[in-house]
Design a protein around this motif. Structure first.
Motif, PDB file in Angstrom:
ATOM      1  N   GLY A 109       0.833  -1.199   0.000  1.00  0.00           N
ATOM      2  CA  GLY A 109       0.000   0.000   0.000  1.00  0.00           C
ATOM      3  C   GLY A 109       0.865   1.245   0.000  1.00  0.00           C
ATOM      4  O   GLY A 109       2.068   1.201  -0.297  1.00  0.00           O
ATOM      5  N   GLU A 110       0.224   2.348   0.351  1.00  0.00           N
ATOM      6  CA  GLU A 110       0.891   3.652   0.238  1.00  0.00           C
ATOM      7  C   GLU A 110       1.702   3.988   1.499  1.00  0.00           C
ATOM      8  O   GLU A 110       2.924   4.071   1.466  1.00  0.00           O
ATOM      9  CB  GLU A 110      -0.216   4.685  -0.011  1.00  0.00           C
ATOM     10  CG  GLU A 110       0.226   6.103  -0.049  1.00  0.00           C
ATOM     11  CD  GLU A 110      -0.949   7.038  -0.368  1.00  0.00           C
ATOM     12  OE1 GLU A 110      -1.884   6.626  -1.086  1.00  0.00           O
ATOM     13  OE2 GLU A 110      -0.913   8.183   0.105  1.00  0.00           O
ATOM     14  N   ALA A 111       0.987   4.122   2.603  1.00  0.00           N
ATOM     15  CA  ALA A 111       1.615   4.550   3.859  1.00  0.00           C
ATOM     16  C   ALA A 111       0.642   4.243   4.988  1.00  0.00           C
ATOM     17  O   ALA A 111      -0.564   4.164   4.754  1.00  0.00           O
ATOM     18  CB  ALA A 111       1.883   6.055   3.816  1.00  0.00           C
ATOM     19  N   PRO A 112       1.153   4.098   6.207  1.00  0.00           N
ATOM     20  CA  PRO A 112       0.221   3.847   7.320  1.00  0.00           C
ATOM     21  C   PRO A 112      -0.733   5.027   7.509  1.00  0.00           C
ATOM     22  O   PRO A 112      -0.363   6.184   7.281  1.00  0.00           O
ATOM     23  CB  PRO A 112       1.144   3.716   8.537  1.00  0.00           C
ATOM     24  CG  PRO A 112       2.530   3.594   8.001  1.00  0.00           C
ATOM     25  CD  PRO A 112       2.542   4.154   6.619  1.00  0.00           C
ATOM     26  N   GLY A 113      -1.956   4.719   7.920  1.00  0.00           N
ATOM     27  CA  GLY A 113      -2.914   5.751   8.314  1.00  0.00           C
ATOM     28  C   GLY A 113      -2.956   5.832   9.844  1.00  0.00           C
ATOM     29  O   GLY A 113      -2.099   5.260  10.533  1.00  0.00           O
ATOM     30  N   GLU A 116      -3.169   2.411  11.716  1.00  0.00           N
ATOM     31  CA  GLU A 116      -1.940   1.637  11.559  1.00  0.00           C
ATOM     32  C   GLU A 116      -0.822   2.245  12.410  1.00  0.00           C
ATOM     33  O   GLU A 116      -0.004   1.529  13.001  1.00  0.00           O
ATOM     34  CB  GLU A 116      -1.511   1.623  10.085  1.00  0.00           C
ATOM     35  CG  GLU A 116      -2.446   0.842   9.161  1.00  0.00           C
ATOM     36  CD  GLU A 116      -3.772   1.512   8.841  1.00  0.00           C
ATOM     37  OE1 GLU A 116      -3.852   2.760   8.976  1.00  0.00           O
ATOM     38  OE2 GLU A 116      -4.722   0.809   8.455  1.00  0.00           O
ATOM     39  N   PRO A 122       0.203  -2.771   9.302  1.00  0.00           N
ATOM     40  CA  PRO A 122      -0.422  -2.175   8.113  1.00  0.00           C
ATOM     41  C   PRO A 122      -1.842  -2.679   7.878  1.00  0.00           C
ATOM     42  O   PRO A 122      -2.163  -3.825   8.215  1.00  0.00           O
ATOM     43  CB  PRO A 122       0.485  -2.608   6.953  1.00  0.00           C
ATOM     44  CG  PRO A 122       1.334  -3.697   7.473  1.00  0.00           C
ATOM     45  CD  PRO A 122       1.339  -3.632   8.973  1.00  0.00           C
ATOM     46  N   PHE A 123      -2.643  -1.817   7.312  1.00  0.00           N
ATOM     47  CA  PHE A 123      -4.002  -2.162   6.871  1.00  0.00           C
ATOM     48  C   PHE A 123      -4.836  -2.818   7.978  1.00  0.00           C
ATOM     49  O   PHE A 123      -5.283  -3.958   7.858  1.00  0.00           O
ATOM     50  CB  PHE A 123      -3.947  -3.061   5.618  1.00  0.00           C
ATOM     51  CG  PHE A 123      -3.647  -2.277   4.363  1.00  0.00           C
ATOM     52  CD1 PHE A 123      -4.648  -1.561   3.712  1.00  0.00           C
ATOM     53  CD2 PHE A 123      -2.365  -2.229   3.850  1.00  0.00           C
ATOM     54  CE1 PHE A 123      -4.370  -0.816   2.579  1.00  0.00           C
ATOM     55  CE2 PHE A 123      -2.081  -1.479   2.713  1.00  0.00           C
ATOM     56  CZ  PHE A 123      -3.084  -0.785   2.077  1.00  0.00           C
ATOM     57  N   ASN A 149       3.930  -1.320   3.124  1.00  0.00           N
ATOM     58  CA  ASN A 149       3.622  -0.064   2.446  1.00  0.00           C
ATOM     59  C   ASN A 149       4.886   0.488   1.796  1.00  0.00           C
ATOM     60  O   ASN A 149       6.000   0.116   2.170  1.00  0.00           O
ATOM     61  CB  ASN A 149       3.107   0.962   3.456  1.00  0.00           C
ATOM     62  CG  ASN A 149       1.658   0.723   3.855  1.00  0.00           C
ATOM     63  OD1 ASN A 149       0.773   0.688   2.997  1.00  0.00           O
ATOM     64  ND2 ASN A 149       1.420   0.528   5.141  1.00  0.00           N
ATOM     65  N   HIS A 223      -7.009   0.746  -4.694  1.00  0.00           N
ATOM     66  CA  HIS A 223      -6.797   0.739  -3.244  1.00  0.00           C
ATOM     67  C   HIS A 223      -8.130   0.436  -2.552  1.00  0.00           C
ATOM     68  O   HIS A 223      -9.180   0.917  -2.981  1.00  0.00           O
ATOM     69  CB  HIS A 223      -6.290   2.123  -2.812  1.00  0.00           C
ATOM     70  CG  HIS A 223      -5.702   2.144  -1.445  1.00  0.00           C
ATOM     71  ND1 HIS A 223      -6.472   2.078  -0.307  1.00  0.00           N
ATOM     72  CD2 HIS A 223      -4.409   2.210  -1.031  1.00  0.00           C
ATOM     73  CE1 HIS A 223      -5.675   2.120   0.748  1.00  0.00           C
ATOM     74  NE2 HIS A 223      -4.417   2.195   0.348  1.00  0.00           N
TER      75      HIS A 223
HETATM   76  N1  URA Z   1      -3.661   2.684   3.495  1.00  0.00           N
HETATM   77  C1  URA Z   1      -2.448   2.264   3.082  1.00  0.00           C
HETATM   78  O1  URA Z   1      -2.029   2.524   1.958  1.00  0.00           O
HETATM   79  N2  URA Z   1      -1.719   1.543   3.934  1.00  0.00           N
HETATM   80  C2  URA Z   1      -2.142   1.202   5.163  1.00  0.00           C
HETATM   81  O2  URA Z   1      -1.406   0.517   5.880  1.00  0.00           O
HETATM   82  C3  URA Z   1      -3.410   1.649   5.559  1.00  0.00           C
HETATM   83  C4  URA Z   1      -4.155   2.384   4.715  1.00  0.00           C
END
Ligand code: URA
Length: 253
Positions: A109-113, A116, A122-123, A149, A223
């Motif tokens: 994925g992109e990055a932790p939110g 997370e 992650p996710f 991510n 996504h």
């Molecule tokens: N969206 C992401 O791209 N990564 C995550 O870990 C959570 C949400």
């Protein structure tokens, strides 16, 4: 599971375009026909420097049993990372990655939110729960796959990662990929797909296509957060996941 839970689960599968379900193990393990090959087969996108984005010739293939200690070593090298500005912009912790160190399938994925960042996994938020359902829809669990991510720290306000942050963090993701040696990498969403493939092609053009990437096949899809806003796109994701399932069932070339 309550009746309501079960109804929601079945509705989700219906929305994904799944034609039927059964508890019969023979049905679950039935041969699944390959989806038609992607038009033109595997696509190679070129970096601005003109180099194909494939496995570094310098990356020695890792014996698969070495993956867990390699991942532990990568995590140790990362330490309490202060390489980019995100460490001072409110991140609570590094979200390294989770799952099976010898997974054939990896999600990036992109990055932790926010969720997370709190849990260090992650996710795990709403989008993550949908990702879990997508994984289960192809007969796997989160512990069968590896999830990471592009960057490991939460950007403030969930803004997109910036180029300097990606530049510092991405080598650690590449080392994770080289340790795990998945057969298939699913890039979740526009940012991860464009960033990994060094392209500005829209996600609508590259999703569902196969790209050679570090000894794996990389397949971009939407996504899960996008699916939460656009549930009708689940059908395309289901098509992509069927292709992933077919790729997983093929021997590594
Ligand atoms: N969206 C992401 O791209 N990564 C995550 O870990 C959570 C949400």
């Amino acid at each position: 599971m309550t009746r309501d839970d079960l109804a929601a689960h079945l509705e989700f599968f219906e929305a994904l375009g799944v034609g039927g379900v059964s508890r019969d193990p023979a049905w679950r393990n039935r041969p699944v026909p390959d989806p038609p090959p992607a038009a033109g087969g595997m696509t190679v996108l070129y970096q601005s420097a003109g180099e194909p984005r494939q496995a570094d010739a310098s990356t020695p293939p890792q014996p698969r049993g070495a993956a867990a200690p390699l991942l532990a070593a990568i995590r140790a090298d990362l330490g309490d990372c202060t390489r980019c500005k995100l460490h001072g912009l409110g991140r609570q912790q590094i979200v390294f990655g989770v799952g099976n160190p010898t997974a054939d399938l990896m999600f990036v994925g992109e990055a932790p939110g926010a969720d997370e960042d709190v849990q260090g996994i992650p996710f795990v938020g709403k989008a993550g729960q949908l990702l879990t359902k997508i994984i289960e829809a192809i007969g796997l669990t989160r512990s069968d796959v590896y999830i990471a991510n592009v960057i490991k720290c939460r950007p403030p306000g969930n803004r997109n990662p910036e180029p300097d942050e990606v530049a510092e963090c991405e080598p650690f993701l590449f080392r994770q990929i080289d340790a795990i040696r998945p057969k298939v990498i699913v890039a979740l969403g526009k940012f991860a797909a464009q960033s990994l493939l060094r392209t500005s092609e829209p996600i609508t053009r590259i999703r569902g296509r196969e790209f050679p990437f570090r000894d794996a096949v990389l397949l971009p899809t939407f996504h899960p957060a996008y699916l939460l806003r656009n549930p009708s796109a689940k059908r395309e994701v289901w098509e992509d996941m069927k292709r992933v399932r077919a790729l997983l069932s093929r021997a590594r070339p």
